[in-house]
Design a protein around this motif. Structure first.
Motif, PDB file in Angstrom:
ATOM      1  N   HIS A 141       0.850  -1.187   0.000  1.00 24.10           N
ATOM      2  CA  HIS A 141       0.000   0.000   0.000  1.00 24.10           C
ATOM      3  C   HIS A 141       0.888   1.240   0.000  1.00 24.10           C
ATOM      4  N   VAL A 152      -6.790   1.836   5.906  1.00 26.50           N
ATOM      5  CA  VAL A 152      -5.586   1.002   5.909  1.00 26.50           C
ATOM      6  C   VAL A 152      -4.379   1.844   6.322  1.00 26.50           C
ATOM      7  N   THR A 199     -10.827  -6.867  -0.016  1.00 25.51           N
ATOM      8  CA  THR A 199      -9.752  -6.838  -1.000  1.00 25.51           C
ATOM      9  C   THR A 199     -10.017  -7.865  -2.081  1.00 25.51           C
ATOM     10  N   PHE A 234      -3.557  -6.813   6.949  1.00 27.18           N
ATOM     11  CA  PHE A 234      -3.879  -5.385   6.947  1.00 27.18           C
ATOM     12  C   PHE A 234      -3.944  -4.876   8.382  1.00 27.18           C
ATOM     13  N   THR A 256       0.416  -2.605   5.606  1.00 30.73           N
ATOM     14  CA  THR A 256       0.239  -3.898   4.945  1.00 30.73           C
ATOM     15  C   THR A 256       1.536  -4.676   5.083  1.00 30.73           C
ATOM     16  N   THR A 262      -5.544  -1.631  10.221  1.00 31.53           N
ATOM     17  CA  THR A 262      -6.479  -0.564   9.883  1.00 31.53           C
ATOM     18  C   THR A 262      -6.792   0.290  11.100  1.00 31.53           C
ATOM     19  N   THR A 266     -12.680 -10.816   2.558  1.00 29.42           N
ATOM     20  CA  THR A 266     -12.841  -9.793   3.588  1.00 29.42           C
ATOM     21  C   THR A 266     -12.150 -10.252   4.864  1.00 29.42           C
ATOM     22  N   LEU A 321      -6.993  -3.522  -3.580  1.00 23.56           N
ATOM     23  CA  LEU A 321      -8.020  -2.951  -2.710  1.00 23.56           C
ATOM     24  C   LEU A 321      -8.964  -2.083  -3.542  1.00 23.56           C
ATOM     25  N   THR A 352     -10.811  -5.319   6.186  1.00 26.99           N
ATOM     26  CA  THR A 352     -11.150  -4.578   4.980  1.00 26.99           C
ATOM     27  C   THR A 352     -11.644  -5.555   3.931  1.00 26.99           C
TER      28      THR A 352
END
Length: 720
Positions: A161, A285, A327, A312, A288, A314, A357, A182, A325
């Motif tokens: 990310h 996010v 993805t 992840f 990662t 978050t 998820t 994402l 999240t």
């Protein structure tokens, strides 16, 4: 796709363009190549190679672009070869930011997101096939108070990310966080709100192209139609926020009491899908990470898997409804996923993406081992292979592509030569093998040296330079491409410079346990400015082993003997720490436990009994021998036997038990247990009769008899 036909934005093929760069470098240096000679005082040895810490006078070859577009929160080293690295060379980006399933573009108004679902033209008629982003409608995430930002700068990143800041250093700025795979884009604002503008390839569209299929106040479901495409988006503002311009080509929101917004690209216009995305849309996010492990077996069953977990981290906003999240996984991920997937999918140029998820997802790949060379057994004709190797060595230069050239093309030469070397070795052509191997080693040695002209390059043309202030290095012997753009530039991968600092010495080296045959040592992990590669363990002046973690077990020692153990830490650059030592003395009496029994099996079972059998244990050290085996049922001692089998009786029907067996040597030392679980048969179970004939010597001949405990019946017996 043909590599040689892929064109740059200058209308040249990739190969021609790379060669053009090399030629321009030679021309730029002119005839005064000696002026680019490296000062020996600036050369630092690194392993068997070297780097220079100063660019020589007269140097006029291509240099890597400076990753200038970063915020003040960023410190080197900076990854200049990642999927998002074009953002570093700004002022907005050196090309598109392709995260899949979305296609991103950084510009003065903000970050534009599209979701292409078709090819640009007929793939069957094209050398290079790309997604149809030019005709696909998208949305630009911008700032209500800023029409145009001066630049976009990278502010943070993780394993897959990145966060970029528009208007860094000003009161009115915007942070956008995106990640590979994402379908959510997170925007955070300072001094203002969100402006969303719909367009096609930077061209504005009519209001009539925008339709709203869900309006929940702060949450919108919108479809934008253009050029035969219907593209769907979800907009998630803070609770209590409202939107102006709904059903037009530009939306605005002051974001209520919040300062954040999430925009989702959706595969279809569905309120159920909008509900699902809303659960995760308010989890921004922040990090990662990828981690992996090799798993040889799973509860005793061989699996030989490499399991890779993508995680992840978050930050939950007040509207968050769950953890994690949403993805989309690429085909190479979902085909090996052990994480449960949803039924949602996305289109991408790399194949269908499937949605997962949660806070992480895991893949499992079976590891089948790696052969050190191609096996010689098979249907190949050895003489034909030999002729191929002869032709390859005699009719082709060792490098098909120019020296210097980009790492992309040099890699093709490396692969061809390394593969040919392995084949020539198996066909017995040692001269050809050495020819191909030299092509690999000579090229690498030239590249990884401060300056090398052995392959016919000019002085300074294959400069290997390390910039300590930026913590990056580059070599013009191999140039690489900016991943987000099409222009080939003389840019390096991230190499770390010469490290001559040794790690800290291991601390608190102690013997955690000692017996008459072995000692277990532990110490605190050493610190190093890069990393500790391994620890060297020396026993009485002789290297005993190397370990990667701070701890070791040394076996095979003599009774009542004093030993000196020394431990030192080594980093990736072979810098070794000051050693730490400890003296240990083994016990004079036999205190070493024997090896544990193995292969504990349940031979047979009834409603009230289980038969166990195992492989014998062995003693260690100056052996006293195995005396007996201790049998334990559910943690309680059941019996002690001399044999490697026992029948455990008096059990309850339909009950699962844990059985364990320990070996005991003649000195009374007990081994670690070997254990298994098994359940007795239920009260209602029908025990299968023995099918066949059996002879009981001198008495009866029986067939079809029950082997159970209670109520044993013998049928059709005949006297003998």
């Amino acid at each position: 796709m043909s590599d040689s036909n892929r064109t740059s934005r200058f209308g040249l093929s990739r190969r021609t363009f790379v060669q053009g760069i090399g030629a321009s470098g030679l021309v730029g240096a002119g005839t005064n190549v000696a002026s680019a000679a490296i000062d020996d005082e600036s050369v630092t040895p690194v392993g068997s190679g070297s780097v220079t810490t100063a660019i020589p006078d007269g140097y006029d070859y291509p240099s890597p672009p400076d990753p200038t577009y970063v915020t003040g929160d960023v410190s080197p080293p900076i990854p200049t070869n990642d999927w998002w690295s074009g953002l570093l060379f700004g002022p907005y980006s050196a090309g598109p930011v392709i995260g899949d399933p979305y296609h991103g573009k950084a510009g003065p108004a903000g970050f534009t997101v599209t979701y292409p679902t078709d090819w640009d033209g007929d793939p069957a008629e094209q050398d290079t096939i790309v997604a149809d982003t030019a005709q696909t409608p998208g949305v630009t995430i911008g700032h209500t108070d800023v029409e145009e930002f001066s630049d976009a700068r990278v502010n943070d990143w993780g394993d897959w990310h990145v966060q970029a800041t528009w208007g860094a250093g000003t009161d009115e700025h915007m942070d956008v966080t995106i990640a590979r795979g994402l379908p959510l884009c997170f925007a955070e604002y300072s001094e203002g709100g969100a402006r969303l503008a719909f367009s096609v390839d930077d061209r504005s569209i009519d209001d009539a192209a925008v339709s709203v299929w869900a309006d929940r106040g702060n949450v919108l479901g919108i479809t934008v139609s253009a050029n035969g495409y219907d593209k769907h988006f979800g907009m998630f503002a803070p609770e209590g926020a409202s939107w102006s311009g709904v059903s037009t080509a530009e939306l605005r929101s002051e974001l209520g009491d919040g300062d954040y917004l999430t925009v989702a690209v959706l595969p279809d216009a569905s309120t159920d899908l909008l509900d699902q995305f809303e659960r995760y849309a308010y989890n921004v996010v922040r990090d990662t990470t990828v981690d992996w492990e090799y798993v040889p077996d799973d509860d005793g069953t061989p699996v030989s898997e490499v399991r890779t977990t993508y995680s992840f981290a978050t930050e939950a906003k007040p509207e968050s409804q769950t953890e994690g999240t949403v993805t989309a996984l690429f085909p190479h991920q979902w085909k090996h996923a052990v994480t449960e997937l949803t039924d949602r999918t996305y289109w991408s140029v790399r194949g269908e993406m499937r949605v997962a998820t949660g806070t992480s997802f895991t893949m499992a790949h079976t590891y089948d081992g790696i052969l050190p060379f191609t096996p010689t057994s098979g249907v190949q004709d050895t003489e034909t292979l030999r002729s191929y190797m002869t032709r390859l060595a005699e009719e082709y230069e060792p490098y098909v592509y120019d020296v210097p050239t980009s790492a992309y093309w040099a890699g093709k030469d490396f692969y061809r030569n390394s593969t040919a070397a392995a084949i020539a070795d198996r066909t017995g052509q040692t001269e050809k093998r050495d020819y191909f191997l030299s092509a690999v080693t000579d090229r690498l040695e030239g590249w990884l040296s401060a300056d090398d002209t052995a392959l016919g390059t000019e002085a300074g043309q294959e400069l290997f330079y390390y910039d300590d202030s930026r913590q990056v290095a580059f070599s013009d012997g191999m140039t690489v491409t900016v991943p987000a753009g099409e222009v080939v530039v003389a840019q390096s991968a991230d190499h770390y410079g010469a490290d001559t600092d040794a790690p800290m010495a291991p601390a608190d080296l102690t013997a955690a346990s000692t017996n008459s045959w072995a000692v277990e040592l532990e110490w605190k992990a050493s610190e190093d400015d890069t990393a500790v590669q391994y620890y060297v363990v020396t026993l009485d002046g002789t290297t005993h082993t190397t370990v990667s973690d701070p701890g070791v077990r040394i076996e095979g020692l003599d009774r009542g003997t004093e030993y000196t153990v020394v431990v030192s830490a080594v980093d990736p650059y072979d810098n070794e720490s000051v050693p730490t030592s400890v003296t240990v003395t083994t016990d004079s009496e036999d205190t070493a436990p024997p090896e544990a029994p193995s292969d504990l099996q349940t031979a047979s079972k009834t409603k009230t009994s289980v038969d166990l059998a195992w492989s014998p244990a062995s003693d260690v050290g100056e052996e006293s021998g195995i005396e007996s085996y201790l049998v334990v049922v559910d943690g309680e001692q059941y019996t002690e036997v001399d044999e490697t089998a026992v029948s455990v009786t008096g059990l309850d029907p339909d009950t699962r038990y844990t059985f364990a067996v320990r070996a005991i040597d003649e000195a009374g030392n007990r081994s670690e247990p070997v254990s298994t679980t098994a359940a007795t048969l239920s009260e209602s179970a029908t025990q299968s009769p023995f099918e066949g004939r059996a002879t009981i010597p001198g008495k009866v001949e029986a067939e079809n008899f029950d082997q159970g405990d209670e109520g044993v019946a013998y049928h059709e017996t005949t006297s003998k």
